[in-house]
Scaffold this motif. Structure first.
Motif, short mmCIF file in Angstrom:
data_model
loop_
_atom_site.label_atom_id
_atom_site.label_comp_id
_atom_site.label_asym_id
_atom_site.label_seq_id
_atom_site.Cartn_x
_atom_site.Cartn_y
_atom_site.Cartn_z
N TYR A 101 0.91 -0.53 0.14
CA TYR A 101 0.42 -0.48 -0.24
C TYR A 101 0.56 1.65 0.04
O TYR A 101 1.01 2.21 0.94
CB TYR A 101 -0.80 0.05 0.75
N PRO A 102 1.64 1.56 -1.47
CA PRO A 102 2.33 3.11 -0.88
C PRO A 102 1.74 4.34 -1.01
O PRO A 102 2.44 4.52 -0.99
CB PRO A 102 2.86 2.30 -2.55
N ASP A 103 0.76 4.06 -1.17
CA ASP A 103 -0.01 5.60 -1.46
C ASP A 103 -0.61 5.74 0.26
O ASP A 103 -1.41 6.66 0.64
CB ASP A 103 -0.70 5.52 -2.37
N GLN A 104 -0.32 4.77 1.05
CA GLN A 104 -0.86 4.84 2.72
C GLN A 104 0.56 5.29 3.58
O GLN A 104 1.46 4.21 3.27
CB GLN A 104 -1.95 3.66 3.12
#
Length: 149
Positions: A101-104
C-alpha cells in the motif's frame, strides 16, 4: 512456576504457536488466525490455521535470512533476543504494508497479519519474490520501547 515447566506445558498446550506472538502480545498487530491462550498468569498465542502458520513461518525465515546484516546475526538458527525479534517481526510487517500500500501511511498497528501476508503472496506469486531491500529498511528503522532510567 519455573521456566522449564512453563515451556514444557506451553509446548504441550500450543502445538501450533503463532510466529508473530511477540508482536501480537505487544499489540503491534492483530491476526484473524490467532487465538490467545493463558497458562498460569501468562499469555500465549495459538494459530488456528496450518496454512497461516506455514505462511508466517516462511516469511519470517526469509526475512531473517535477508536481515542478517541489519540484525548483526550470522546464524539463522540461533534464538534472537527479544528486541531483535521485535525489529524483525514489526519492522518486517510494516515494510510489507508499505510495499503493498505505497499510497497509504504505515499504521502503528497492522490489522491482520494473515491477510497482509496472503495479499503479498498473491501479488508477488511467492514470498521469495518480495522486495526485501525495502522490507529490511523498515526492519532497520524500527525502534522498540526505550528503557526508562
Amino acid at each position: 512456576m519455573d521456566q522449564d515447566a512453563f515451556r514444557r506445558t506451553y509446548r504441550e498446550m500450543n502445538e501450533r504457536f503463532c510466529a508473530y506472538e511477540k508482536s501480537l502480545l505487544s499489540r503491534h498487530c492483530n491476526c484473524s488466525q490467532a487465538k490467545k491462550i493463558c497458562i498460569a498468569e501468562r499469555e500465549g498465542v495459538h494459530c488456528i490455521s496450518d496454512e497461516a502458520n506455514a505462511q508466517c513461518l516462511e516469511l519470517l525465515k526469509n526475512l531473517r535470512h535477508q536481515a542478517r546484516f541489519a540484525l548483526k546475526s550470522n546464524n539463522d538458527n540461533e534464538v534472537l533476543p527479544h528486541g531483535k525479534a521485535m525489529r524483525l517481526q514489526v519492522g518486517g510487517l510494516r515494510g510489507l504494508f508499505s510495499v503493498l500500500y505505497p499510497d497509504q501511511t504505515t499504521p502503528e498497528v497492522i490489522e491482520d497479519v494473515f491477510q497482509l501476508i496472503s495479499r503479498a503472496k498473491a501479488e508477488f506469486n511467492s514470498l521469495d519474490n518480495l522486495p526485501f531491500q525495502t522490507l529490511i529498511q523498515h526492519v532497520s528503522a524500527y525502534q522498540g520501547r526505550r528503557r526508562l532510567r
